[in-house]
Design a protein around this motif. Structure first.
Motif, PDB file in Angstrom:
ATOM      1  N   TYR A 287       0.825  -1.199   0.000  1.00  8.99           N
ATOM      2  CA  TYR A 287       0.000   0.000   0.000  1.00  8.99           C
ATOM      3  C   TYR A 287       0.868   1.262   0.000  1.00  8.99           C
ATOM      4  O   TYR A 287       1.863   1.349   0.730  1.00  8.99           O
ATOM      5  CB  TYR A 287      -0.911   0.029   1.226  1.00  8.99           C
ATOM      6  CG  TYR A 287      -1.751  -1.213   1.405  1.00  8.99           C
ATOM      7  CD1 TYR A 287      -2.403  -1.796   0.323  1.00  8.99           C
ATOM      8  CD2 TYR A 287      -1.885  -1.816   2.655  1.00  8.99           C
ATOM      9  CE1 TYR A 287      -3.181  -2.925   0.477  1.00  8.99           C
ATOM     10  CE2 TYR A 287      -2.654  -2.949   2.822  1.00  8.99           C
ATOM     11  CZ  TYR A 287      -3.299  -3.509   1.730  1.00  8.99           C
ATOM     12  OH  TYR A 287      -4.060  -4.643   1.881  1.00  8.99           O
ATOM     13  N   ASP A 288       0.462   2.217  -0.824  1.00  7.03           N
ATOM     14  CA  ASP A 288       1.088   3.547  -0.839  1.00  7.03           C
ATOM     15  C   ASP A 288      -0.045   4.559  -0.906  1.00  7.03           C
ATOM     16  O   ASP A 288      -0.621   4.788  -1.974  1.00  7.03           O
ATOM     17  CB  ASP A 288       2.027   3.683  -2.048  1.00  7.03           C
ATOM     18  CG  ASP A 288       2.743   5.025  -2.073  1.00  7.03           C
ATOM     19  OD1 ASP A 288       2.611   5.797  -1.098  1.00  7.03           O
ATOM     20  OD2 ASP A 288       3.443   5.303  -3.069  1.00  7.03           O
ATOM     21  N   GLY A 289      -0.380   5.124   0.259  1.00  7.35           N
ATOM     22  CA  GLY A 289      -1.544   6.000   0.304  1.00  7.35           C
ATOM     23  C   GLY A 289      -2.794   5.220  -0.043  1.00  7.35           C
ATOM     24  O   GLY A 289      -3.121   4.218   0.593  1.00  7.35           O
ATOM     25  N   THR A 290      -3.495   5.621  -1.089  1.00  2.85           N
ATOM     26  CA  THR A 290      -4.724   4.937  -1.501  1.00  2.85           C
ATOM     27  C   THR A 290      -4.490   3.897  -2.598  1.00  2.85           C
ATOM     28  O   THR A 290      -5.451   3.271  -3.055  1.00  2.85           O
ATOM     29  CB  THR A 290      -5.755   5.965  -2.004  1.00  2.85           C
ATOM     30  OG1 THR A 290      -5.195   6.675  -3.111  1.00  2.85           O
ATOM     31  CG2 THR A 290      -6.136   6.938  -0.891  1.00  2.85           C
ATOM     32  N   SER A 291      -3.259   3.724  -3.033  1.00  6.61           N
ATOM     33  CA  SER A 291      -2.977   2.770  -4.107  1.00  6.61           C
ATOM     34  C   SER A 291      -2.554   1.419  -3.544  1.00  6.61           C
ATOM     35  O   SER A 291      -1.972   1.330  -2.466  1.00  6.61           O
ATOM     36  CB  SER A 291      -1.878   3.306  -5.030  1.00  6.61           C
ATOM     37  OG  SER A 291      -0.641   3.366  -4.353  1.00  6.61           O
ATOM     38  N   THR A 292      -2.888   0.369  -4.307  1.00  5.51           N
ATOM     39  CA  THR A 292      -2.578  -1.007  -3.908  1.00  5.51           C
ATOM     40  C   THR A 292      -1.831  -1.703  -5.026  1.00  5.51           C
ATOM     41  O   THR A 292      -2.259  -1.663  -6.188  1.00  5.51           O
ATOM     42  CB  THR A 292      -3.861  -1.797  -3.602  1.00  5.51           C
ATOM     43  OG1 THR A 292      -4.547  -1.178  -2.507  1.00  5.51           O
ATOM     44  CG2 THR A 292      -3.543  -3.248  -3.243  1.00  5.51           C
ATOM     45  N   GLU A 293      -0.731  -2.357  -4.669  1.00 10.08           N
ATOM     46  CA  GLU A 293       0.024  -3.189  -5.607  1.00 10.08           C
ATOM     47  C   GLU A 293      -0.037  -4.627  -5.115  1.00 10.08           C
ATOM     48  O   GLU A 293       0.306  -4.916  -3.967  1.00 10.08           O
ATOM     49  CB  GLU A 293       1.478  -2.736  -5.670  1.00 10.08           C
ATOM     50  CG  GLU A 293       2.364  -3.620  -6.549  1.00 10.08           C
ATOM     51  CD  GLU A 293       3.846  -3.283  -6.430  1.00 10.08           C
ATOM     52  OE1 GLU A 293       4.637  -3.977  -7.085  1.00 10.08           O
ATOM     53  OE2 GLU A 293       4.191  -2.348  -5.674  1.00 10.08           O
ATOM     54  N   VAL A 294      -0.475  -5.546  -5.974  1.00 10.19           N
ATOM     55  CA  VAL A 294      -0.512  -6.953  -5.606  1.00 10.19           C
ATOM     56  C   VAL A 294       0.872  -7.553  -5.839  1.00 10.19           C
ATOM     57  O   VAL A 294       1.409  -7.506  -6.947  1.00 10.19           O
ATOM     58  CB  VAL A 294      -1.575  -7.707  -6.439  1.00 10.19           C
ATOM     59  CG1 VAL A 294      -1.536  -9.201  -6.113  1.00 10.19           C
ATOM     60  CG2 VAL A 294      -2.962  -7.139  -6.173  1.00 10.19           C
ATOM     61  N   LEU A 295       1.436  -8.121  -4.780  1.00 10.59           N
ATOM     62  CA  LEU A 295       2.789  -8.675  -4.851  1.00 10.59           C
ATOM     63  C   LEU A 295       2.794 -10.150  -5.235  1.00 10.59           C
ATOM     64  O   LEU A 295       3.713 -10.618  -5.892  1.00 10.59           O
ATOM     65  CB  LEU A 295       3.499  -8.497  -3.504  1.00 10.59           C
ATOM     66  CG  LEU A 295       3.629  -7.059  -2.997  1.00 10.59           C
ATOM     67  CD1 LEU A 295       4.262  -7.047  -1.618  1.00 10.59           C
ATOM     68  CD2 LEU A 295       4.459  -6.224  -3.969  1.00 10.59           C
ATOM     69  N   CYS A 296       1.794 -10.884  -4.802  1.00 10.43           N
ATOM     70  CA  CYS A 296       1.672 -12.292  -5.192  1.00 10.43           C
ATOM     71  C   CYS A 296       0.251 -12.760  -4.939  1.00 10.43           C
ATOM     72  O   CYS A 296      -0.489 -12.183  -4.134  1.00 10.43           O
ATOM     73  CB  CYS A 296       2.674 -13.181  -4.452  1.00 10.43           C
ATOM     74  SG  CYS A 296       2.351 -13.374  -2.690  1.00 10.43           S
ATOM     75  N   GLU A 297      -0.129 -13.808  -5.654  1.00  8.88           N
ATOM     76  CA  GLU A 297      -1.467 -14.389  -5.571  1.00  8.88           C
ATOM     77  C   GLU A 297      -1.349 -15.908  -5.546  1.00  8.88           C
ATOM     78  O   GLU A 297      -0.294 -16.468  -5.871  1.00  8.88           O
ATOM     79  CB  GLU A 297      -2.308 -13.957  -6.777  1.00  8.88           C
ATOM     80  CG  GLU A 297      -2.569 -12.470  -6.880  1.00  8.88           C
ATOM     81  CD  GLU A 297      -3.398 -12.114  -8.108  1.00  8.88           C
ATOM     82  OE1 GLU A 297      -4.570 -11.753  -7.940  1.00  8.88           O
ATOM     83  OE2 GLU A 297      -2.858 -12.229  -9.227  1.00  8.88           O
TER      84      GLU A 297
END
Length: 340
Positions: A287-297
């Motif tokens: 998470y960076d502020g309101t943004s989301t990065e998926v690292l793995c699934e």
């Protein structure tokens, strides 16, 4: 000429360690199968009072001998014992195996409290044998993605950690509900995993404060109660980080389970969370502020990695590894949550 620096705990090249599995119910059999799949060790003995469990274990290890007891197993030509029995038996069985010069891998909890845990670790140190415990969530791909972000400082200073483990069903064995046999309820069954996870991810900071509350059937439990808790909450101060934990059996959470470990820092956050109530499928998000990065699934076959990693270490060198001493620190935190 033999290597003058070799020890009795080092295995000859190309000789796999010989392992006996004490307790081969679902979890014990699963860990046994992952060790077999790793190719690091050979399962040569199994022991369990349940014939159906033995029959299923022999499907995975058809050449294994069926041992009638731990004593029987310890009399065999073994290098190690894997233990997956009721919690009250862990400490005594592990110490007996270690004193018989066998390495040990044990289901969590390693023991019912910090004092018992310390005795097991001390026994391993005294005989210079490898001791491992199944803190498996460290080995999820999700935590393998998150831990380096914390270690590198990319998330800044971690000041808050939220840990959640709710199981909508609870255990199906009677001994889990007996404090003498289990050591406690949902906290020592579920919460201990996340206490370990947070302490490990934060690199074992000093524990400066612990507050906890345990409940059963919606009412607070006295620390001396013979009843086990079905809900526990805690606030643990690890260095400059505040860790909030909640865990339960049979909580109405709208799904089979909720498992989350969220780490919030001055430069961002990251979370391990289960998917759609699954006990096995996890994603890692940054998470960076309101943004989301998926690292793995998913998919990620993480369940037996702690056992296979132990077996691989055993194959290289079965001597004492002092990192197991951290299990005592985890047990001390759990004891303090219980008010012991």
């Amino acid at each position: 000429m033999p290597d003058q620096n070799s020890t009795s705990n080092e295995k000859p090249q190309n000789k796999k360690p010989r392992i006996g599995c004490l307790g081969v119910g679902w979890i014990g059999r699963h860990r046994m199968e992952r060790v077999i799949d790793s190719g690091a060790a050979e399962v040569v003995a199994v022991c369990d009072p349940n014939k159906e469990a033995i029959d299923e274990a022999l499907e995975a290890a058809p050449n294994a001998e069926v041992a009638g007891s731990l004593d029987w197993m310890l009399g065999m030509d073994l290098d190690a014992v894997m233990i997956a029995t009721p919690s009250a038996m862990h400490a005594e069985q592990a110490i007996r195996a270690l004193n018989a010069d066998k390495a040990v891998f044990c289901q969590k909890p390693l023991a019912r409290n910090a004092e018992e845990t310390h005795r097991v670790v001390s026994a391993a140190k005294e005989v210079d044998r490898l001791l491992g415990v199944d803190f498996s969530y460290r080995h999820t791909e999700a935590m393998q993605q998150i831990a380096p972000l914390i270690e590198s400082g990319e998330l800044g200073d971690i000041y808050a950690v939220d840990l959640v483990f709710h199981n909508a069903y609870g255990p199906d064995k009677d001994w889990f509900y007996d404090v003498e046999r289990a050591g406690g309820g949902c906290l020592i069954d579920l919460g201990i995993h996340l206490v370990d996870l947070a302490m490990w991810a934060l690199d074992w900071p000093e524990v400066t404060g612990v507050q906890g509350c345990c409940m059963a059937d919606g009412k607070p439990l006295d620390p001396q109660s013979p009843q086990v808790e079905d809900y526990a909450t805690a606030c643990v101060n690890l260095g400059d980080s505040v860790v909030d934990l909640s865990c339960s059996w049979r909580l109405s959470a709208g799904r089979d389970c909720v498992i989350e470990a969220a780490f919030y820092g001055t430069e961002g956050g990251a979370k391990l969370r289960n998917v759609d109530g699954s006990f096995y499928d996890f994603v890692a998000e940054r998470y960076d502020g309101t943004s989301t990065e998926v690292l793995c699934e998913p998919p990620d076959a993480w369940g037996g990695r702690a056992a296979s990693a132990w077996a691989e270490q055993l194959a290289e060198d079965g001597s004492y590894d002092p990192t197991i001493e951290k299990a005592v620190e985890v047990a001390k935190v759990v004891d303090r949550i219980y008010g012991r």
